[in-house]
Write a protein that holds these residues in place. Structure first.
Motif, PDB file in Angstrom:
ATOM      1  N   ARG A 459       0.832  -1.207   0.000  1.00 33.17           N
ATOM      2  CA  ARG A 459       0.000   0.000   0.000  1.00 33.17           C
ATOM      3  C   ARG A 459       0.867   1.256   0.000  1.00 33.17           C
ATOM      4  N   ALA A 460       0.518   2.197  -0.883  1.00 31.01           N
ATOM      5  CA  ALA A 460       1.215   3.483  -0.922  1.00 31.01           C
ATOM      6  C   ALA A 460       0.900   4.269   0.358  1.00 31.01           C
ATOM      7  N   GLY A 461       1.881   4.990   0.848  1.00 25.88           N
ATOM      8  CA  GLY A 461       1.667   5.795   2.051  1.00 25.88           C
ATOM      9  C   GLY A 461       1.619   4.986   3.319  1.00 25.88           C
ATOM     10  N   THR A 462       1.964   3.682   3.243  1.00 25.39           N
ATOM     11  CA  THR A 462       1.937   2.814   4.415  1.00 25.39           C
ATOM     12  C   THR A 462       3.302   2.156   4.566  1.00 25.39           C
ATOM     13  N   ILE A 463       3.742   1.984   5.810  1.00 23.74           N
ATOM     14  CA  ILE A 463       5.046   1.375   6.056  1.00 23.74           C
ATOM     15  C   ILE A 463       4.942   0.397   7.221  1.00 23.74           C
ATOM     16  N   ASN A 464       5.729  -0.655   7.135  1.00 26.76           N
ATOM     17  CA  ASN A 464       5.801  -1.628   8.223  1.00 26.76           C
ATOM     18  C   ASN A 464       6.734  -1.131   9.317  1.00 26.76           C
ATOM     19  N   ALA A 465       6.516  -1.651  10.506  1.00 27.54           N
ATOM     20  CA  ALA A 465       7.407  -1.372  11.634  1.00 27.54           C
ATOM     21  C   ALA A 465       7.299  -2.532  12.607  1.00 27.54           C
ATOM     22  N   SER A 466       8.252  -2.609  13.504  1.00 26.98           N
ATOM     23  CA  SER A 466       8.220  -3.683  14.497  1.00 26.98           C
ATOM     24  C   SER A 466       9.026  -3.244  15.708  1.00 26.98           C
ATOM     25  N   MET A 467       8.882  -4.014  16.791  1.00 29.29           N
ATOM     26  CA  MET A 467       9.664  -3.788  17.995  1.00 29.29           C
ATOM     27  C   MET A 467      10.780  -4.830  18.025  1.00 29.29           C
ATOM     28  N   GLU A 468      12.013  -4.370  18.208  1.00 28.54           N
ATOM     29  CA  GLU A 468      13.170  -5.258  18.167  1.00 28.54           C
ATOM     30  C   GLU A 468      13.121  -6.277  19.312  1.00 28.54           C
ATOM     31  N   PHE A 469      13.534  -7.522  18.986  1.00 28.80           N
ATOM     32  CA  PHE A 469      13.576  -8.594  19.985  1.00 28.80           C
ATOM     33  C   PHE A 469      14.954  -9.244  19.926  1.00 28.80           C
ATOM     34  N   ASP A 470      15.603  -9.355  21.086  1.00 28.64           N
ATOM     35  CA  ASP A 470      16.936  -9.955  21.167  1.00 28.64           C
ATOM     36  C   ASP A 470      16.785 -11.445  21.430  1.00 28.64           C
ATOM     37  N   VAL A 471      17.065 -12.254  20.386  1.00 25.89           N
ATOM     38  CA  VAL A 471      16.910 -13.703  20.511  1.00 25.89           C
ATOM     39  C   VAL A 471      17.939 -14.276  21.474  1.00 25.89           C
ATOM     40  N   ASP A 472      19.108 -13.640  21.553  1.00 28.13           N
ATOM     41  CA  ASP A 472      20.157 -14.164  22.431  1.00 28.13           C
ATOM     42  C   ASP A 472      19.753 -14.091  23.903  1.00 28.13           C
ATOM     43  N   THR A 473      19.123 -12.983  24.285  1.00 20.98           N
ATOM     44  CA  THR A 473      18.722 -12.821  25.695  1.00 20.98           C
ATOM     45  C   THR A 473      17.262 -13.187  25.920  1.00 20.98           C
ATOM     46  N   LEU A 474      16.549 -13.532  24.829  1.00 17.71           N
ATOM     47  CA  LEU A 474      15.124 -13.869  24.899  1.00 17.71           C
ATOM     48  C   LEU A 474      14.320 -12.741  25.546  1.00 17.71           C
ATOM     49  N   SER A 475      14.641 -11.503  25.188  1.00 21.24           N
ATOM     50  CA  SER A 475      13.934 -10.364  25.776  1.00 21.24           C
ATOM     51  C   SER A 475      13.817  -9.244  24.746  1.00 21.24           C
ATOM     52  N   PRO A 476      12.748  -8.448  24.843  1.00 18.67           N
ATOM     53  CA  PRO A 476      12.591  -7.318  23.916  1.00 18.67           C
ATOM     54  C   PRO A 476      13.544  -6.189  24.270  1.00 18.67           C
ATOM     55  N   THR A 477      13.934  -5.404  23.275  1.00 15.12           N
ATOM     56  CA  THR A 477      14.788  -4.233  23.524  1.00 15.12           C
ATOM     57  C   THR A 477      13.968  -2.950  23.550  1.00 15.12           C
ATOM     58  N   TYR A 478      12.679  -3.040  23.160  1.00 19.10           N
ATOM     59  CA  TYR A 478      11.738  -1.904  23.144  1.00 19.10           C
ATOM     60  C   TYR A 478      12.148  -0.833  22.137  1.00 19.10           C
ATOM     61  N   ARG A 479      12.949  -1.198  21.151  1.00 24.32           N
ATOM     62  CA  ARG A 479      13.342  -0.249  20.111  1.00 24.32           C
ATOM     63  C   ARG A 479      12.432  -0.391  18.911  1.00 24.32           C
ATOM     64  N   LEU A 480      11.926   0.739  18.415  1.00 23.69           N
ATOM     65  CA  LEU A 480      11.047   0.742  17.248  1.00 23.69           C
ATOM     66  C   LEU A 480      11.892   0.705  15.978  1.00 23.69           C
TER      67      LEU A 480
END
Length: 788
Positions: A459-480
């Motif tokens: 879709r034009a004008g639309t973008i994906n995003a996600s919250m970073e996840f650290d697989v090594d520590t099995l915890s989210p980093t809360y970074r967009l």
């Protein structure tokens, strides 16, 4: 702005935080009435006031405002003719004195040439009432007590009261310490019914006479006013009644004096409340390390390193949130507990704060838009009373949003389409996003559905995003991560937790091939993003270093230019002084020549030797500008040119060509100048080539090798003294050739030659530094010499 969004996003909690920094009742009203608006001019004015407050907080620690009560009810009472009590008058007086203090504070800011955007205009609205303020201050103290200085009569009455009380106490002290003390229950003086009494044992009540005012609970003690002080107590009571009447008269008089100025006093309290509000916003901003955002004319948002204001600012992970410029919709995908909802709320709450004129916890150069409405559907709003499921509750809210949304709306959806069949929920989510896109609304939505990852690409004008996840520590980093869709980390987490690899492989086979490819594509994107981020940080480091060096060079150049101009100015001043002296001396010499011309008459004019002597005096006015005696290179060059009889020279003093005849002393030669022979010092002559007979010009080709100085000197196999002498000559030649550096090859051997050359180079004035050559160029068998 709908009131529901303020509660949903936590704007009310932000107001509670802000209220902690308020000290006036009027300022508290400002906070309670605070709400986001959509008028750009008013928002700009509010933000400018906040900017002023932050500036004053930074420079002076804030505006000096004490705790002030609400005086609006007081002004209403005096308007209908009622009198204020002492405490109420003290509160009014505090407003007037604060007005004067605030005006003095801002006058001092203005005298210090501190520029403000808006707050100076508020100062102009304050009205100073110095006479009324002085009257209240001298009549009423801070606690509301009427002072002795309120009136002359009150001062006399209170003096009488103090004298009466002292007389009564003296009388009673004589009783409790005298021979009748044995009839008392206790040796104290106390009061009952506003009259001084003593505690007497019940069986001795007739000893003192007088009036019984009270008795103890046991009945064993009576509080008696002895007959000898009854009259004194009566007189004291009369003075107290007179005091009360005088105080009531003073309060009534002061209240009447306030009536003509009640509107000015009320407006002063209102303006002080505005200053208190600006102070509170500044302190709130300082606590959150917040900034005042710019208003984007294009309505695009850029919150740089944004943090949620209700989180611990030391632990909150900052994120760059952008929407409106390159895209108007952001779809955040990924698992729970990654920070998607907090990111959603951060965008909405910071926008509400900006439209309320508050500073936002973000970095400098942050931009905000202006929206007519902000809508949000966040959290589980299941309604048991309405028998609505979670899905039904969300859908009810979404329907309401779609009815009101337009191109000036910001819409926030948390877990869009959740609570129903995944395929149907994903399809509904896509349709809802398309509907919002058709109305050009600004949208940020979170979802679990993988179908929306593809939607974000297509879709034009639309973008994906996600919250970073650290697989090594099995915890989210809360970074967009803007531009990178979220991916499932189930396989990686299961593997790290010890699940058998065969089970994981079987699951991958069962999994839809397209989903597998999508996850692999996302993983590749994440790897590329990390590589790009690493390279960016490295480049950023070099850019910062270059900027620092450029700044230092610029400063050094400016310093050099200033110093050069100063030295040039000094030189010009000194040169003008020397020229003035030379002109004076030349004028004297010319005057002498004229006198000689006049005195000679017809005797043949001025003699040749007289002219030569005069010219010699003129030439002696010339001052040597630069001393080169210590320049070894020029000294050696001069020594190589030995003068001999027959050489032609220019005698500098006379500016004439002559021929050397013979050397008369160590520094003097006899020179033939035309028909004259003169003794001339070597320092006053310059050798020149003899004049040649004109002949046909022949162009000769000379090998460049004849004057070429090699950039390397090889000393291997030479003796110590010979080598040092050759180094000395070589360095002088290299300096004349303009080389920045040369290489001296001395070999390794015993190290004696290397040590000798090192010591020589340390003491050479033209050498800025030296070091051994790199390993591939001879190592410590050769030395690279750098010149100044």
């Amino acid at each position: 702005m709908n009131a529901r969004i303020l509660t949903t996003l936590g704007f009310d909690k932000v107001k509670q935080m802000l209220a902690q920094y308020i000290v006036t009742a009027q300022g508290l009203e400002e906070v309670e009435q605070l709400a986001p608006i959509n008028d750009a001019l008013t928002i700009q004015a509010w933000l400018e006031e906040t900017e002023d407050g932050l500036k004053i907080q930074r420079l002076r620690g804030g505006i000096p405002i004490p705790k002030l009560e609400n005086i609006r009810p007081h002004m209403k009472r005096i308007e209908i003719g009622a009198d204020l009590n002492g405490l109420e008058l003290a509160q009014v007086g505090r407003v007037l004195s604060t007005t004067s203090e605030v005006i003095r504070f801002f006058n001092d800011l203005e005298d210090s040439e501190i520029e403000l955007l808006r707050l100076y205009s508020w100062i102009e609205q304050l009205v100073v009432l110095p006479e009324l303020s002085r009257r209240l201050k001298e009549s009423i103290d801070e606690d509301g007590r009427v002072t002795d200085e309120a009136s002359e009569d009150l001062k006399i009455i209170r003096n009488n009261i103090r004298k009466s009380e002292q007389t009564i106490r003296e009388q009673l002290d004589g009783i409790v310490r005298g021979k009748n003390a044995k009839y008392l229950s206790d040796s104290i003086v106390t009061m009952r019914n506003e009259r001084y009494v003593i505690p007497v044992k019940q069986e001795y009540k007739s000893v003192f006479g007088g009036v019984v005012h009270d008795q103890s609970s046991s009945g064993q003690t009576l509080f008696i006013e002895p007959k000898q002080i009854v009259e004194l107590n009566n007189r004291l009571r009369q003075h107290q009644i007179a005091e009360r009447n005088e105080i009531e008269r003073i309060l009534s008089e002061l209240s009447a004096e306030l009536v003509p100025h009640r509107n000015d006093i009320l407006h002063n309290a209102y303006v002080i409340g505005k200053f208190d509000f600006a102070n509170a916003k500044a302190r709130f901003g300082k606590e959150l390390k917040a900034v005042v955002p710019e208003i984007s004319k294009e309505n695009d948002i850029y919150f740089k390193q944004a943090r949620h204001p209700l989180l611990d600012q030391e632990k909150a992970v900052p994120n760059d949130i952008m929407i409106g410029q390159d895209y108007q919709a952001i779809v955040i995908t990924g698992p729970n507990t990654g920070g998607k909802t907090i990111t959603l709320k951060t965008l909405g709450l910071l926008q509400l704060m900006g439209q309320s004129g508050l500073p936002i916890p973000a970095g400098e150069e942050s931009r905000m838009g202006i929206f007519d409405e902000v809508f949000a559907d966040i959290g589980d709003e299941q309604s048991i009373e309405q028998s609505l499921s979670t899905f039904s509750s969300h859908m009810t809210n979404i329907v309401s949003v779609l009815e009101k949304v337009d191109n000036h709306s910001l819409v926030l959806f948390d877990e869009l389409g959740a609570g129903t069949d995944p395929q149907e929920g994903a399809a509904l989510a896509i349709s809802i996003l398309d509907a919002l896109g058709s109305k050009s609304a600004y949208v940020m939505a979170t979802t679990h559905y993988p179908e929306l990852k593809v939607y974000g690409y297509n879709r034009a004008g639309t973008i994906n995003a996600s919250m970073e996840f650290d697989v090594d520590t099995l915890s989210p980093t809360y970074r967009l991560l803007i531009g990178v869709p979220g991916r499932s980390n189930a396989f990686e987490i299961s593997k790290r937790l010890g699940l058998d690899q065969t089970i994981i492989d079987e699951a991958k086979h069962i999994m839809d091939g397209e989903s597998q490819d999508l996850n692999e594509m996302i993983a590749d994107l994440e790897n590329r993003r990390k590589m790009a981020e690493t390279e960016y940080l490295e480049v950023r480091h070099y850019v910062d270093e270059s900027e620092r060096l450029y700044k230092e060079l610029k400063e050094a150049y400016a310093y050099f230019f200033d110093e050069r101009e100063k030295e040039m100015a000094k030189a010009r001043k000194k040169a003008n002084h020397l020229v003035s002296e030379a002109e004076e001396q030349a004028a004297d010499i010319i005057s002498d020549i004229r006198k000689m011309q006049l005195t000679s008459g017809n005797q043949g004019g001025v003699k040749e030797h007289q002219l030569i002597d005069a010219k010699t005096k003129l030439s002696q006015l010339h001052q040597e500008e630069t001393r080169l005696e210590k320049n070894k290179v020029l000294k050696k060059a001069k020594e190589q040119k030995q003068l001999k009889a027959g050489d032609e020279v220019i005698v500098n003093t006379y500016g004439q060509r002559g021929t050397l005849i013979r050397k008369t002393s160590a520094q003097e030669w006899q020179v033939q100048l035309g028909i004259l022979k003169m003794a001339v010092n070597e320092s006053d002559m310059t050798p020149v080539a003899p004049e040649k007979e004109p002949k046909q010009r022949v162009t000769a080709v000379r090998s460049s090798q004849s004057s070429h100085v090699p950039n390397q000197l090889d000393l291997r196999g030479k003796r110590y003294e010979e080598a040092l002498a050759e180094v000395d000559q070589y360095l002088d030649a290299a300096i004349l050739a303009g080389y920045p550096q040369v290489t001296i090859v001395h070999g390794k051997g015993t190290g004696a030659l290397r040590t000798g050359i090192t010591e020589y180079l340390k003491n050479h004035r033209s050498v800025s530094g030296f070091e051994f050559a790199p390993g591939n160029q001879g190592g410590n068998g050769a030395t690279i010499v750098k010149f100044k």
